[in-house]
Scaffold this motif. Sequence first.
Motif, PDB file in Angstrom:
ATOM      1  N   CYS A  51       0.833  -1.207   0.000  1.00 34.34           N
ATOM      2  CA  CYS A  51       0.000   0.000   0.000  1.00 34.34           C
ATOM      3  C   CYS A  51       0.870   1.260   0.000  1.00 34.34           C
ATOM      4  O   CYS A  51       0.614   2.202  -0.739  1.00 34.34           O
ATOM      5  N   ASN A  52       1.922   1.254   0.833  1.00 36.99           N
ATOM      6  CA  ASN A  52       2.811   2.417   0.880  1.00 36.99           C
ATOM      7  C   ASN A  52       3.514   2.634  -0.454  1.00 36.99           C
ATOM      8  O   ASN A  52       3.689   3.783  -0.887  1.00 36.99           O
TER       9      ASN A  52
ATOM     10  N   VAL B  75       1.126   4.443  -2.614  1.00 38.22           N
ATOM     11  CA  VAL B  75       1.066   5.874  -2.291  1.00 38.22           C
ATOM     12  C   VAL B  75       2.275   6.602  -2.871  1.00 38.22           C
ATOM     13  O   VAL B  75       2.145   7.692  -3.454  1.00 38.22           O
TER      14      VAL B  75
ATOM     15  N   GLN C 121       2.128   9.569  -5.764  1.00 38.23           N
ATOM     16  CA  GLN C 121       2.630  10.929  -5.519  1.00 38.23           C
ATOM     17  C   GLN C 121       3.987  11.193  -6.158  1.00 38.23           C
ATOM     18  O   GLN C 121       4.457  12.334  -6.156  1.00 38.23           O
TER      19      GLN C 121
ATOM     20  N   GLN D 203       0.413   6.254 -11.922  1.00 43.69           N
ATOM     21  CA  GLN D 203      -0.887   5.926 -11.337  1.00 43.69           C
ATOM     22  C   GLN D 203      -1.260   4.456 -11.543  1.00 43.69           C
ATOM     23  O   GLN D 203      -1.886   3.847 -10.670  1.00 43.69           O
TER      24      GLN D 203
ATOM     25  N   LYS E 174      -2.062   1.873  -8.590  1.00 44.86           N
ATOM     26  CA  LYS E 174      -3.287   1.072  -8.563  1.00 44.86           C
ATOM     27  C   LYS E 174      -2.954  -0.410  -8.401  1.00 44.86           C
ATOM     28  O   LYS E 174      -3.611  -1.127  -7.639  1.00 44.86           O
TER      29      LYS E 174
ATOM     30  N   TYR F 106      -2.052  -1.070  -4.829  1.00 50.14           N
ATOM     31  CA  TYR F 106      -3.263  -1.045  -3.997  1.00 50.14           C
ATOM     32  C   TYR F 106      -4.054  -2.339  -4.165  1.00 50.14           C
ATOM     33  O   TYR F 106      -4.543  -2.918  -3.195  1.00 50.14           O
TER      34      TYR F 106
ATOM     35  N   ASN G 294      -6.002   0.154   4.444  1.00 49.81           N
ATOM     36  CA  ASN G 294      -5.532   1.325   3.706  1.00 49.81           C
ATOM     37  C   ASN G 294      -5.527   1.066   2.207  1.00 49.81           C
ATOM     38  O   ASN G 294      -5.797   1.959   1.413  1.00 49.81           O
TER      39      ASN G 294
ATOM     40  N   ASN H  73      -7.475   3.419  -0.318  1.00 46.27           N
ATOM     41  CA  ASN H  73      -6.769   4.107  -1.402  1.00 46.27           C
ATOM     42  C   ASN H  73      -7.281   3.684  -2.773  1.00 46.27           C
ATOM     43  O   ASN H  73      -7.400   4.518  -3.676  1.00 46.27           O
TER      44      ASN H  73
ATOM     45  N   LEU I 135     -10.452   5.452  -3.417  1.00 43.58           N
ATOM     46  CA  LEU I 135     -10.188   6.825  -3.879  1.00 43.58           C
ATOM     47  C   LEU I 135      -9.831   6.858  -5.364  1.00 43.58           C
ATOM     48  O   LEU I 135     -10.235   7.771  -6.083  1.00 43.58           O
TER      49      LEU I 135
ATOM     50  N   HIS J 123     -11.087   1.164   8.866  1.00 40.79           N
ATOM     51  CA  HIS J 123     -10.481   2.408   8.376  1.00 40.79           C
ATOM     52  C   HIS J 123     -11.333   3.595   8.829  1.00 40.79           C
ATOM     53  O   HIS J 123     -12.542   3.622   8.605  1.00 40.79           O
TER      54      HIS J 123
END
Length: 197
Positions: free
Chosen positions: A61-62, A65, A69, A77, A81, A84, A94, A98, A101, A126
Amino acid sequence: QPSISSMDPALLQRAAELGHAEAQYVLGAALLTGQGLEKDLPRAVKLFRRAAEQNHAGAMCNLGVLHAQGLGVEKNQEMAKSFYERSVELGDPNGFFNLALVYAQGRDKDFGKAAALARGAHLRGHQQAEELLESLPGQDEYILCRLRGLQSRTADLIEELRSGTATSPGTGALERCAQRLEELRLAEKTFRKEKAV
């Protein structure tokens, strides 16, 4: 993110070097945030990758992220994905949030998928998932179900107050009243938002 404040950094470092995935994840998080250690983004990325290779959901997950970013890695992206999705397969709250989102705000919007993932995040504890879920279009049935539950719990509390059982010491009646008021405020805010749309 985990915290190393209660851990021995040297012992954590040694465990990470020996290939312990959780140690790699915790140390990576500390290096990412600078919490307890000096920030070191390249080293954090390396540790997250090592932990992810061992199927550590939080590390995946990290990495998602970081790719979303462009921090310490290529901004990508699709890669975000993918990380995630892998963390969701392993049940990471998380990761669920994410990815929700991504579907709620990304270029390939799919509010149905976003809602399903937000529900998954909420079921796994969450803290922000419910707010996301309530903000998604087409969630009227979910909101009505929540309000019915709130109405029922409020009626039970009112009955306790009327009968006098809620006023006994240690019942938590005041805390539950405050919680119900906050839930009602949130519900009102949500419905005002829905009406505006």
